[in-house]
Write a protein that holds these residues in place. Structure first.
Motif, short mmCIF file in Angstrom:
data_model
loop_
_atom_site.label_atom_id
_atom_site.label_comp_id
_atom_site.label_asym_id
_atom_site.label_seq_id
_atom_site.Cartn_x
_atom_site.Cartn_y
_atom_site.Cartn_z
N ASN A 1 0.65 -1.07 -0.15
CA ASN A 1 0.04 -0.10 0.08
C ASN A 1 0.88 1.25 0.02
O ASN A 1 0.39 2.25 -0.56
N GLU B 1 1.33 2.63 -4.07
CA GLU B 1 0.43 2.48 -4.66
C GLU B 1 0.89 3.03 -6.00
O GLU B 1 1.54 3.82 -6.42
N PRO C 1 -3.88 -6.60 -2.52
CA PRO C 1 -4.73 -5.67 -2.13
C PRO C 1 -6.20 -5.42 -2.54
O PRO C 1 -7.00 -5.26 -1.84
N LYS D 1 -7.86 -7.44 2.24
CA LYS D 1 -8.26 -6.27 2.87
C LYS D 1 -9.47 -6.25 3.51
O LYS D 1 -10.25 -7.44 3.70
N GLY E 1 -1.42 0.29 6.64
CA GLY E 1 -2.05 -0.77 5.89
C GLY E 1 -3.11 0.15 4.66
O GLY E 1 -3.89 -0.40 4.21
N LEU F 1 -5.12 1.71 2.22
CA LEU F 1 -5.01 1.72 0.64
C LEU F 1 -5.51 3.11 0.27
O LEU F 1 -6.68 3.42 0.15
N LYS F 2 -4.73 4.06 -0.21
CA LYS F 2 -5.08 5.50 -0.07
C LYS F 2 -6.16 5.75 -1.29
O LYS F 2 -7.15 6.44 -1.09
N VAL G 1 -8.11 -1.27 4.30
CA VAL G 1 -6.64 -1.32 4.90
C VAL G 1 -6.42 -2.91 4.29
O VAL G 1 -7.15 -3.73 4.30
N LEU G 2 -5.13 -3.16 3.99
CA LEU G 2 -4.51 -4.30 3.76
C LEU G 2 -4.81 -5.24 5.27
O LEU G 2 -4.65 -4.81 6.41
#
Length: 476
Positions: free
Chosen positions: A34, A37, A93, A97, A118, A120-121, A166-167
């Motif tokens: 993450n 990215e 991802p 997640k 973790g 994920l933006k 999030v991961l």
């Protein structure tokens, strides 16, 4: 951006690792992707030659239990300074997640930090007054040094909630490490990616690792199977670990190794864990790095054992629940482990070293090419090189010149190995009895290779006795 010239500082590099071509480890595990990215390094073999390179491709976290590739990156590029390593991240991802909703942000000085690592933006949504804030207009999101997302607000905000994914590394299972080949998509995953290393990177996989996951007997069994046949024609060597919660050197460790089938000729089994300044590593990780380091000293030929070579640790440990306990192995205990085909770590004359020459197959297998790590690795190296060197000759016209060219070229190569001290001796022969006419008319030619690799001098016997004639010198 304001007008002018600027300097942006990077953390001090741990150094430029020496590059090894004779041994290439391939490591399977999980990484905090993450943090990078836009780079989709999932189930792809990626070559890294430095710590900076690894962080660029996979990100980095000190949470090695969840992100296992980071342990190997630290050992290889920071502690040992050796390269290259090939990494395969199986943490996806899109699959591994979980969702976080309704997190209320604490805003101070127009800034806030999300609570979870973790993140994920691309999934991030910030809600204020029942409306979604706009990225790069209302706020900017970036990762800090701890892997947490920091929000810098560009417009005044007082009450903001966040939703994001999030991961979740806990969702990665042994099945993800084992992987397979998807007929419908034509894509490989997990350990099946070992067959993608050479076509993709032009590097021959030499060592196969999966720290933490290789404790699963099924994963270890697949690692052994892959080591026997990489791209059908090549061989590798699997490095695994005994369950480190097994602390009784004389019973638990041996029975666990045997009961779970950790007995391969193309396998090195390690026990226990090792640590430095609070960081805990699987011993297989340090053994892989030490094998590379020894290779560097021997012109990239893996003929010398990594046993009795220094490793950068300050203690040996085992796992006891959620804690680690120090172990002080005595030489006789280490010898007992070695005699059961287990590599360990020892702190004796030279400081902390990896200790043990035998493959996992010992003591049941005693063939010299299969019982020592060094001879097995050198045998693999010779075997793989024969395949690569003779491949370009395939489909040439079978005639005397064809046979002589291969014999002469490969004998010159064998002589070079002998000259470098990588083998004691070696030769190539093309015998008439191996090549009958009915075989030749079907396009098959057989060559015989003879070689003797140096074995590790693991026993030095010195005989001491009193010579009473020396007493005559007292008065004469």
């Amino acid at each position: 951006m304001p007008h002018g010239s600027r300097v942006f500082e990077e953390p001090t590099s741990p150094g430029t690792p020496a590059v090894v071509s004779g041994i290439v480890p391939v490591v399977f595990g999980t990484a905090p992707i993450n943090l990078v990215e836009g780079i989709e390094n999932v189930n792809k073999p990626i070559k890294c030659e430095s710590f900076t390179d690894f962080k660029k491709q996979f990100g980095y976290s000190n949470d090695w239990n969840n992100y296992t590739l980071c342990e190997v990156a630290d050992a290889a590029f920071v502690q040992f300074e050796v390269a290259p390593f090939v990494f395969v991240n199986v943490l996806d991802p899109e699959v591994h997640k979980k969702e976080v909703t309704q997190e209320t942000l604490t805003i101070e000085n127009h800034k806030a930090t999300l609570k979870n690592v973790g993140v994920l933006k691309k999934s991030l949504k910030l809600i204020a007054n029942n409306s979604e804030l706009k990225k790069d207009i209302d706020y900017i999101a970036s990762f800090n040094e701890d892997g947490l997302v920091t929000i810098a607000f560009l417009t005044a905000q007082t009450a903001v909630t966040a939703e994001y994914d999030v991961l979740d590394p806990s969702l990665v299972t042994s099945s993800d490490i084992i992987g397979g080949y998807d007929v419908d998509t034509g894509k490989s995953s997990g350990l099946e990616c070992i067959n993608k290393v050479f076509p993709r990177l032009r590097l021959v996989p030499s060592l196969i690792l999966a720290p933490k996951f290789a404790l699963d007997p099924v994963v270890a069994a697949v690692m052994r199977a892959k080591a026997k046949s990489v791209n059908t024609y090549l061989k590798a060597f699997a490095l695994t670990d005994v369950d480190t919660s097994k602390t009784n050197v004389f019973t638990d460790v041996f029975s666990w190794k045997s009961d779970n089938g950790f007995t391969g000729e193309l396998e090195g089994v390690c026990w226990p864990l090792v640590a430095k300044k609070g960081k805990v590593y699987h011993l297989s990780t340090h053994l892989a790095c030490n094998i590379l380091k020894v290779c560097i000293l021997n012109k990239n030929y893996p003929y010398e054992s990594a046993s009795n070579k220094i490793i950068p640790i300050d203690k040996i440990v085992v796992k006891n629940g959620d804690k680690y306990e120090e172990v002080e192995l005595e030489p006789n205990q280490a010898e007992i482990l070695n005699d059961q085909g287990i590599v360990t770590a020892l702190n004796f004359v030279n400081g902390f070293v990896t200790w043990g020459n035998y493959t996992a197959a010992y003591p049941n297998v005693t063939d010299v090419k299969d019982k020592f790590h060094a001879t097995r690795l050198m045998h693999n190296f010779i075997s793989n090189t024969i395949v690569l060197k003779t491949w370009e000759k395939l489909d040439g016209p079978i005639r005397r010149r064809f046979v002589d060219e291969i014999v002469d070229e490969m004998n010159m190569w064998m002589n070079g190995l002998q000259g470098e001290g990588a083998v004691i001796g070696g030769r190539v022969e093309a015998r008439a009895e191996d090549n009958p006419n009915e075989q030749l008319v079907n396009g098959k030619v057989v060559f015989r290779y003879f070689v003797a690799e140096p074995t590790p001098g693991q026993v030095i016997e010195n005989i001491l006795q009193v010579d009473t004639s020396y007493y005559d010198k007292i008065f004469n």
